[in-house]
Design an enzyme around this catalytic site. Structure first.
Site, short mmCIF file in Angstrom:
data_model
loop_
_atom_site.label_atom_id
_atom_site.label_comp_id
_atom_site.label_asym_id
_atom_site.label_seq_id
_atom_site.Cartn_x
_atom_site.Cartn_y
_atom_site.Cartn_z
N ASP A 165 -8.06 -6.40 0.91
CA ASP A 165 -8.42 -7.41 0.20
C ASP A 165 -9.15 -8.53 0.58
O ASP A 165 -10.01 -9.07 -0.02
CB ASP A 165 -7.09 -7.95 -0.39
CG ASP A 165 -6.38 -7.33 -1.63
OD1 ASP A 165 -7.20 -6.20 -2.02
OD2 ASP A 165 -5.30 -7.43 -1.68
N ARG A 198 -1.70 2.99 -0.10
CA ARG A 198 -0.22 2.92 -0.05
C ARG A 198 0.56 2.89 -1.29
O ARG A 198 0.27 2.00 -2.31
CB ARG A 198 0.13 1.84 0.82
CG ARG A 198 1.64 1.72 1.11
CD ARG A 198 2.25 0.81 2.44
NE ARG A 198 1.84 -0.67 1.86
CZ ARG A 198 2.24 -1.53 2.53
NH1 ARG A 198 3.07 -1.58 3.70
NH2 ARG A 198 2.30 -2.87 2.05
N THR A 217 6.79 3.51 -3.01
CA THR A 217 7.39 4.26 -1.70
C THR A 217 7.14 3.63 -0.49
O THR A 217 7.58 3.89 0.58
CB THR A 217 7.22 5.66 -2.01
OG1 THR A 217 5.92 5.71 -1.63
CG2 THR A 217 7.58 6.10 -3.15
N ASP A 270 -3.54 -8.71 3.38
CA ASP A 270 -3.87 -7.50 3.12
C ASP A 270 -5.56 -7.38 3.67
O ASP A 270 -6.41 -8.09 3.21
CB ASP A 270 -4.01 -6.93 1.61
CG ASP A 270 -4.42 -5.74 1.44
OD1 ASP A 270 -5.38 -5.41 1.50
OD2 ASP A 270 -3.64 -4.78 0.89
#
Length: 210
Positions: free
Chosen positions: A204, A105, A109, A201
């Site tokens: 992660d 990602r 944006t 996340d």
């Protein structure tokens, strides 16, 4: 007509998702839980597999029994977080093939950027389950399914552990033929496009990176 998302309500899944959400759950336990939840979800996602009757010999007698018939499966994780779900599914369906679609990602944006795609040669002949622990905006899932359809794939399902309503809506609008399976439907996305309450996340936490 779009398929209605299948939201898992099994107590074991709910319990394990709660442990995944806990910020104190370390990487080792997090990886184990991701695999366990994926395995439990696979039970529902493969419910429609056809069977055929075969004759076998038990220790007692000759018997007729059912085996899976005529449908080949491929698991396609969206890298990198989707890798965390693969081992659990392969324990249930060891004959399945595995393809990989790499996306990240863009932090500016929030749009997905594809960097890798490697699929089995016969991917168009297989029932496909796309894997990603999180369905946030839906961008990565939509792009991955776009790729698969460009390769001729027709029977595609999407499996995630946690989804945001925005992701469900976007994926259903773009690919109404794709059945979505998710372990929990959360409240919303925040201003940074993270799922609330979510679990942070997933990549992660699976791999111990920041």
């Amino acid at each position: 007509m779009a398929n209605k998302p299948f939201i898992m309500d099994h107590p074991l899944i709910q319990h394990k998702v709660t442990l995944l959400r806990d910020k104190n759950t370390g990487s080792k336990e997090f990886r184990e839980l991701i695999n366990e939840v994926a395995m439990l979800m696979c039970y529902e996602a493969t419910r429609d597999l056809p069977t055929k009757t075969v004759e076998i010999e038990t220790p007692i007698c000759i018997a007729k029994a059912n085996v899976i018939s005529g449908r080949k499966i491929a698991f396609v994780p969206i890298l990198r977080a989707g890798l965390g779900m693969v081992d659990g599914l392969l324990q249930l369906v060891p004959a399945a093939k595995v393809g990989h679609i790499g996306m990240y990602r863009d932090h500016d944006t929030c749009e997905p950027v594809e960097y890798y795609c490697k699929l089995p040669a016969d991917i168009e002949d297989r029932d496909i389950i796309v894997l990603d622990p999180m369905l946030a905006t839906g961008g990565s899932a939509i792009d991955a399914i776009d790729q698969l359809k460009a390769h001729g794939c027709k029977n595609i399902k999407f499996m995630c552990i946690i989804a945001a309503p925005e992701g469900i809506e976007a994926l259903t609008a773009k690919h109404p033929d794709v059945q979505i399976y998710c372990g929990a439907l959360d409240e919303k996305l925040n201003e940074n496009k993270y799922i609330v309450p979510g679990l942070g996340d997933a990549g992660d936490r699976i791999f111990g990176t920041k």
